[in-house]
Write an enzyme that holds these catalytic residues in place. Structure first.
Site, PDB file in Angstrom:
ATOM      1  N   PHE A 114     -25.036  28.920   1.362  1.00 17.88           N
ATOM      2  CA  PHE A 114     -25.935  29.571   1.092  1.00 17.88           C
ATOM      3  C   PHE A 114     -25.655  30.929   0.375  1.00 17.88           C
ATOM      4  O   PHE A 114     -25.092  31.894   0.905  1.00 17.88           O
ATOM      5  CB  PHE A 114     -26.523  29.901   2.491  1.00 17.88           C
ATOM      6  CG  PHE A 114     -27.552  28.850   2.822  1.00 17.88           C
ATOM      7  CD1 PHE A 114     -27.448  27.436   2.659  1.00 17.88           C
ATOM      8  CD2 PHE A 114     -28.701  29.287   3.698  1.00 17.88           C
ATOM      9  CE1 PHE A 114     -28.263  26.617   3.095  1.00 17.88           C
ATOM     10  CE2 PHE A 114     -29.318  28.066   4.305  1.00 17.88           C
ATOM     11  CZ  PHE A 114     -29.423  26.957   3.806  1.00 17.88           C
ATOM     12  N   THR A 133     -25.605  22.146   6.635  1.00 19.98           N
ATOM     13  CA  THR A 133     -26.277  23.194   5.847  1.00 19.98           C
ATOM     14  C   THR A 133     -25.942  24.666   6.812  1.00 19.98           C
ATOM     15  O   THR A 133     -25.164  24.759   7.423  1.00 19.98           O
ATOM     16  CB  THR A 133     -27.757  23.054   5.975  1.00 19.98           C
ATOM     17  OG1 THR A 133     -28.445  24.544   5.243  1.00 19.98           O
ATOM     18  CG2 THR A 133     -28.223  23.003   7.448  1.00 19.98           C
ATOM     19  N   LYS A 136     -29.668  16.536   7.567  1.00 18.28           N
ATOM     20  CA  LYS A 136     -29.192  17.984   7.492  1.00 18.28           C
ATOM     21  C   LYS A 136     -28.766  18.585   8.829  1.00 18.28           C
ATOM     22  O   LYS A 136     -29.714  18.313   9.861  1.00 18.28           O
ATOM     23  CB  LYS A 136     -30.087  18.867   6.805  1.00 18.28           C
ATOM     24  CG  LYS A 136     -30.161  18.680   5.404  1.00 18.28           C
ATOM     25  CD  LYS A 136     -31.465  19.661   4.964  1.00 18.28           C
ATOM     26  CE  LYS A 136     -30.878  21.185   4.830  1.00 18.28           C
ATOM     27  NZ  LYS A 136     -32.062  21.974   4.127  1.00 18.28           N
ATOM     28  N   ASP A 185     -35.823  22.515  -3.823  1.00 21.35           N
ATOM     29  CA  ASP A 185     -35.685  22.993  -2.507  1.00 21.35           C
ATOM     30  C   ASP A 185     -37.330  23.051  -2.063  1.00 21.35           C
ATOM     31  O   ASP A 185     -37.603  24.346  -1.753  1.00 21.35           O
ATOM     32  CB  ASP A 185     -35.034  24.081  -2.499  1.00 21.35           C
ATOM     33  CG  ASP A 185     -34.563  24.885  -1.207  1.00 21.35           C
ATOM     34  OD1 ASP A 185     -34.847  23.876  -0.129  1.00 21.35           O
ATOM     35  OD2 ASP A 185     -33.925  25.902  -0.944  1.00 21.35           O
ATOM     36  N   GLU A 235     -33.876  17.604   8.037  1.00 19.84           N
ATOM     37  CA  GLU A 235     -33.192  18.244   8.891  1.00 19.84           C
ATOM     38  C   GLU A 235     -33.532  17.900  10.490  1.00 19.84           C
ATOM     39  O   GLU A 235     -34.706  17.780  10.723  1.00 19.84           O
ATOM     40  CB  GLU A 235     -33.149  19.821   8.605  1.00 19.84           C
ATOM     41  CG  GLU A 235     -32.419  20.603   9.727  1.00 19.84           C
ATOM     42  CD  GLU A 235     -32.252  21.942   8.807  1.00 19.84           C
ATOM     43  OE1 GLU A 235     -31.215  22.697   9.268  1.00 19.84           O
ATOM     44  OE2 GLU A 235     -32.534  22.176   7.675  1.00 19.84           O
TER      45      GLU A 235
END
Length: 316
Positions: free
Chosen positions: A177, A155, A131, A16, A95
């Site tokens: 998350f 996400t 994303k 990440d 993203e």
């Protein structure tokens, strides 16, 4: 064998981060970025030339100034993603602008623009995940994109309604998350020292995992946003785990034995009734934590996107 290497036997490990040196260090299968990570990366001196290159790319296009800024921003993400792909065998997640999260058509347009730029760089779209925030509109955009062989990573996923809608739409991958769910409950109820088995973020992923496997959904679950290694190890066996460099380092330096915690018990049932838009909106709205965290996440990524654009404008 250290815990990171042990974990790789049970789950695909994803870094990440957008920092190339850290990706080299941990040798993950995949990597994922977001506006916050891109913003941190382009503040580093070694990325200055990349920012300038992206600006020159956008300047050559016959489009208005606002669109040039947006295009340059996407180009930065694509070029960082392209660099990352030189050091991983799998995919990178890129993203779109979070401010588009409630506009299906703009999500689709933005996603195709990003894929087009990757292909200009000689990267096959099969190595990219787009994303998008897990709003109803973005999920519907992903449903269309998937049919065009543009795989998506949904996400900012906090509610079961989001997870169900993604699976039923044929989304390639979701990112629930864990840490942000944990944070919300800890702050809301003044909780301390939550056991990993009772961690609300961990329990949320386990619920999604069991539902997906029971009904043979192909959507990949990539647990994200961890606060400690206990959360990670409690989800060993989850399809994917995307982990920050700090926690990857802790796993790499720990040699205690770990066990697989999540197991596939597929029964090949069919869940016939797909969630409607009305059901999705109501069920998600009923989850106060999910409603607050999704809104907060979109705002934060939108804020970081503005910061990226400010850097672009400054360099123009």
């Amino acid at each position: 064998m250290n815990q990171l290497d042990q974990l790789k036997k049970y789950s695909i490990v994803v870094a990440d981060t957008g920092n190339i040196e850290l990706i080299k260090k941990f040798s993950p299968q995949d990597a994922t970025t977001n506006p916050s990570l891109i913003l941190n990366a382009i503040k580093l001196p070694e990325y200055k030339s990349l920012v300038l290159k992206s600006i020159e790319y956008a300047k050559k296009k016959n489009i208005d100034f606002k669109k040039k800024i947006s295009l340059a921003s996407n180009k930065i993400s694509v070029d960082i993603g392209t660099k990352i792909l030189n050091f991983i065998p799998g995919r990178v997640s890129t993203e779109i602008d979070a401010r588009l999260s409630f506009n299906k058509n703009l999500c689709i347009y933005n996603a195709k623009e990003i894929i087009s730029m990757y292909e200009e760089n000689g990267i096959n779209r099969n190595r990219i995940l787009i994303k998008l925030a897990s709003t109803w509109e973005s999920i519907q955009a992903a449903k269309i994109l998937e049919k065009e062989n543009i795989n998506c990573n949904l996400t900012l996923l906090f509610s079961f309604a989001q997870a169900r809608a993604c699976a039923e739409s044929g989304v390639f991958l979701i990112s629930p998350f864990v840490g942000r769910i944990y944070d919300w409950h800890k702050n809301k109820y003044n909780l301390e020292n939550i056991n990993s088995k009772n961690d609300p973020g961990v329990k949320s992923v386990k619920k999604i995992f069991n539902f997906y496997k029971k009904y043979s959904y192909k959507t990949i679950i990539m647990a994200a946003s961890f606060r400690n290694t206990c959360q990670i190890l409690e989800l060993s066996g989850c399809d994917y785990l995307t982990i920050s460099p700090i926690l990857l380092d802790k796993l790499k330096s720990n040699f205690n034995k770990i066990n697989k915690k999540l197991h596939v018990t597929t029964k090949n049932k069919i869940y016939k009734n797909k969630i409607t838009e009305e059901e999705f909106r109501f069920e998600h709205n009923e989850d106060i934590m999910a409603t607050e965290k999704l809104s907060e996440g979109i705002r934060q990524f939108g804020y970081d996107q503005k910061k990226i654009e400010e850097i672009i404008i400054k360099n123009i």
